[in-house]
Write a protein that holds these residues in place. Sequence first.
Motif, PDB file in Angstrom:
ATOM      1  N   PHE A  27      15.447 -60.131 -70.084  1.00 21.69           N
ATOM      2  CA  PHE A  27      15.236 -59.560 -71.420  1.00 21.69           C
ATOM      3  C   PHE A  27      13.752 -59.529 -71.752  1.00 21.69           C
ATOM      4  CE2 PHE A  27      15.011 -59.934 -76.070  1.00 21.69           C
ATOM      5  CZ  PHE A  27      15.806 -58.864 -76.426  1.00 21.69           C
ATOM      6  N   CYS A  29      11.464 -58.895 -75.384  1.00 20.31           N
ATOM      7  CA  CYS A  29      11.451 -58.592 -76.822  1.00 20.31           C
ATOM      8  C   CYS A  29      10.018 -58.230 -77.184  1.00 20.31           C
ATOM      9  CB  CYS A  29      11.916 -59.795 -77.623  1.00 20.31           C
ATOM     10  SG  CYS A  29      11.863 -59.537 -79.409  1.00 20.31           S
ATOM     11  N   MET A  30       9.754 -56.924 -77.277  1.00 16.60           N
ATOM     12  CA  MET A  30       8.375 -56.464 -77.463  1.00 16.60           C
ATOM     13  C   MET A  30       8.215 -55.568 -78.692  1.00 16.60           C
ATOM     14  SD  MET A  30       6.842 -57.700 -74.741  1.00 16.60           S
ATOM     15  CE  MET A  30       5.362 -56.765 -74.388  1.00 16.60           C
ATOM     16  N   CYS A  31       9.316 -55.242 -79.376  1.00 16.76           N
ATOM     17  CA  CYS A  31       9.182 -54.229 -80.427  1.00 16.76           C
ATOM     18  C   CYS A  31       8.977 -54.867 -81.787  1.00 16.76           C
ATOM     19  CB  CYS A  31      10.390 -53.303 -80.416  1.00 16.76           C
ATOM     20  SG  CYS A  31      11.725 -53.812 -81.488  1.00 16.76           S
ATOM     21  N   GLY A  33      10.968 -54.990 -84.412  1.00 16.03           N
ATOM     22  CA  GLY A  33      12.109 -55.431 -85.213  1.00 16.03           C
ATOM     23  C   GLY A  33      13.138 -54.353 -85.485  1.00 16.03           C
ATOM     24  N   GLU A  34      13.359 -53.462 -84.518  1.00 21.39           N
ATOM     25  CA  GLU A  34      14.347 -52.397 -84.688  1.00 21.39           C
ATOM     26  C   GLU A  34      15.753 -52.948 -84.940  1.00 21.39           C
ATOM     27  OE1 GLU A  34      14.888 -50.051 -81.180  1.00 21.39           O
ATOM     28  OE2 GLU A  34      16.156 -48.592 -82.182  1.00 21.39           O
ATOM     29  N   CYS A  35      15.970 -54.173 -84.471  1.00 17.84           N
ATOM     30  CA  CYS A  35      17.316 -54.758 -84.604  1.00 17.84           C
ATOM     31  C   CYS A  35      17.747 -54.879 -86.070  1.00 17.84           C
ATOM     32  CB  CYS A  35      17.383 -56.112 -83.904  1.00 17.84           C
ATOM     33  SG  CYS A  35      15.960 -57.167 -84.112  1.00 17.84           S
ATOM     34  N   PHE A 130      20.591 -62.919 -82.604  1.00 19.55           N
ATOM     35  CA  PHE A 130      20.387 -61.679 -81.849  1.00 19.55           C
ATOM     36  C   PHE A 130      19.114 -61.760 -81.010  1.00 19.55           C
ATOM     37  CE2 PHE A 130      18.840 -57.415 -81.087  1.00 19.55           C
ATOM     38  CZ  PHE A 130      19.952 -56.864 -80.517  1.00 19.55           C
ATOM     39  N   LEU A 149      20.034 -49.617 -79.357  1.00 22.32           N
ATOM     40  CA  LEU A 149      18.663 -49.641 -79.856  1.00 22.32           C
ATOM     41  C   LEU A 149      17.741 -48.906 -78.892  1.00 22.32           C
ATOM     42  CD1 LEU A 149      18.516 -53.349 -81.104  1.00 22.32           C
ATOM     43  CD2 LEU A 149      18.842 -51.288 -82.479  1.00 22.32           C
ATOM     44  N   CYS A 152      14.842 -51.981 -77.802  1.00 23.69           N
ATOM     45  CA  CYS A 152      15.213 -53.353 -77.488  1.00 23.69           C
ATOM     46  C   CYS A 152      15.409 -53.562 -75.989  1.00 23.69           C
ATOM     47  CB  CYS A 152      16.493 -53.728 -78.218  1.00 23.69           C
ATOM     48  SG  CYS A 152      16.860 -55.484 -78.080  1.00 23.69           S
ATOM     49  N   SER A 153      14.586 -54.430 -75.435  1.00 24.01           N
ATOM     50  CA  SER A 153      14.665 -54.783 -74.020  1.00 24.01           C
ATOM     51  C   SER A 153      14.539 -53.575 -73.102  1.00 24.01           C
ATOM     52  CB  SER A 153      15.952 -55.542 -73.712  1.00 24.01           C
ATOM     53  OG  SER A 153      15.806 -56.294 -72.525  1.00 24.01           O
TER      54      SER A 153
HETATM   55  S1  SF4 Z   1      15.138 -54.895 -81.400  1.00 18.95           S
HETATM   56 FE1  SF4 Z   1      15.185 -56.228 -79.600  1.00 18.95          FE
HETATM   57  S2  SF4 Z   1      13.135 -56.092 -78.766  1.00 18.95           S
HETATM   58 FE2  SF4 Z   1      13.028 -55.431 -80.926  1.00 18.95          FE
HETATM   59  S3  SF4 Z   1      12.595 -57.290 -82.124  1.00 18.95           S
HETATM   60 FE3  SF4 Z   1      14.791 -57.021 -82.084  1.00 18.95          FE
HETATM   61  S4  SF4 Z   1      15.435 -58.318 -80.360  1.00 18.95           S
HETATM   62 FE4  SF4 Z   1      13.259 -57.922 -80.067  1.00 18.95          FE
END
Ligand code: SF4
Length: 199
Positions: A27, A29-31, A33-35, A130, A149, A152-153
Motif C-alpha cells: 500500500f 498513502c500519498m494523496c 485525503g480523497e477517502c 481506512f 478511489l 488511493c494506493s
Molecule cells: S485516499 Fe488512500 S491514499 Fe489518499 S489519504 Fe486516503 S488512504 Fe491515503
Amino acid sequence: MDTNTHPKFTKEINGVFIDPQIFTFKFSCMCGGECCNYGVYTDLKEHEMIISIKDKIIPLLDETQIKDVDEWFEEPEEDEDFESGVAVGTEVPNGKCTFLDKNGLCTLQKLAISEGEHKWKYKPIYCVLFPLTVFEGALTIDDEHIDRLKTCSKEPIKVTTIYDACKEELIHFFGEEKFIELENYKNEYLSEYSGVEKK
Ligand code: SF4
Ligand code: SF4
C-alpha cells in the motif's frame, strides 16, 4: 455473527477476526485525503456523540460545509458490523463528507486537537481504520473503497504493507496489549505461510 467461528479466518482478537492479507498487502498513502469524499458510516453511538457536541463543531465549519445539523447524516440502517447494530452515514454535500473542510481537514479532528485532546477522540472508528475496515466480523482490507478511489494506493511504487502503514491506527483500535497479540500473530503467519523472517 457467532464470535467464535468465521468461515475464512481463524485468529480472533477482541471479538474481531483477522484477515492475514493485511500483513502482506502492499500500500502507498500519498494523496490529500480523497477517502473523505465519500463520507463514512458511523456507529449509532458515534453519531449521537457527534450530535451532542454540535455546538462545538458548528463554529469550526466553513462556507463549504452545512451548519444545519439535520443535514449532517443519512437515515440510520441496520448493520451487524457496527457495535450497536446500526450504522449512520455522513452526508456528502459539495462532493465531500459533511465534516471535511475546504482545506481537506476533518473538522472532528480539528476540534479534538484544538481542545488538546487525542486527535481521534471524536473521529468515527471507520475513518481511523481506512484503508482497513471491519467486514462481516473480520478486520480486512477495504479493497472495494480503495478500488473506486482515483488516487488511493495507485502509486506505482508501494514500499510498505497496509499493516505497517496503519500501526498507529491498529494500536488505537485494539489497545497496546491486544496489538502485541496481533503483532505476534503477524510474525507467526509470516514465518509459517510466507517464509518471511520475523521482524
Ligand atoms: S485516499 Fe488512500 S491514499 Fe489518499 S489519504 Fe486516503 S488512504 Fe491515503
Ligand atoms: S468524519 Fe472526518 S475523517 Fe471521517 S470521512 Fe468525514 S471528514 Fe473524513
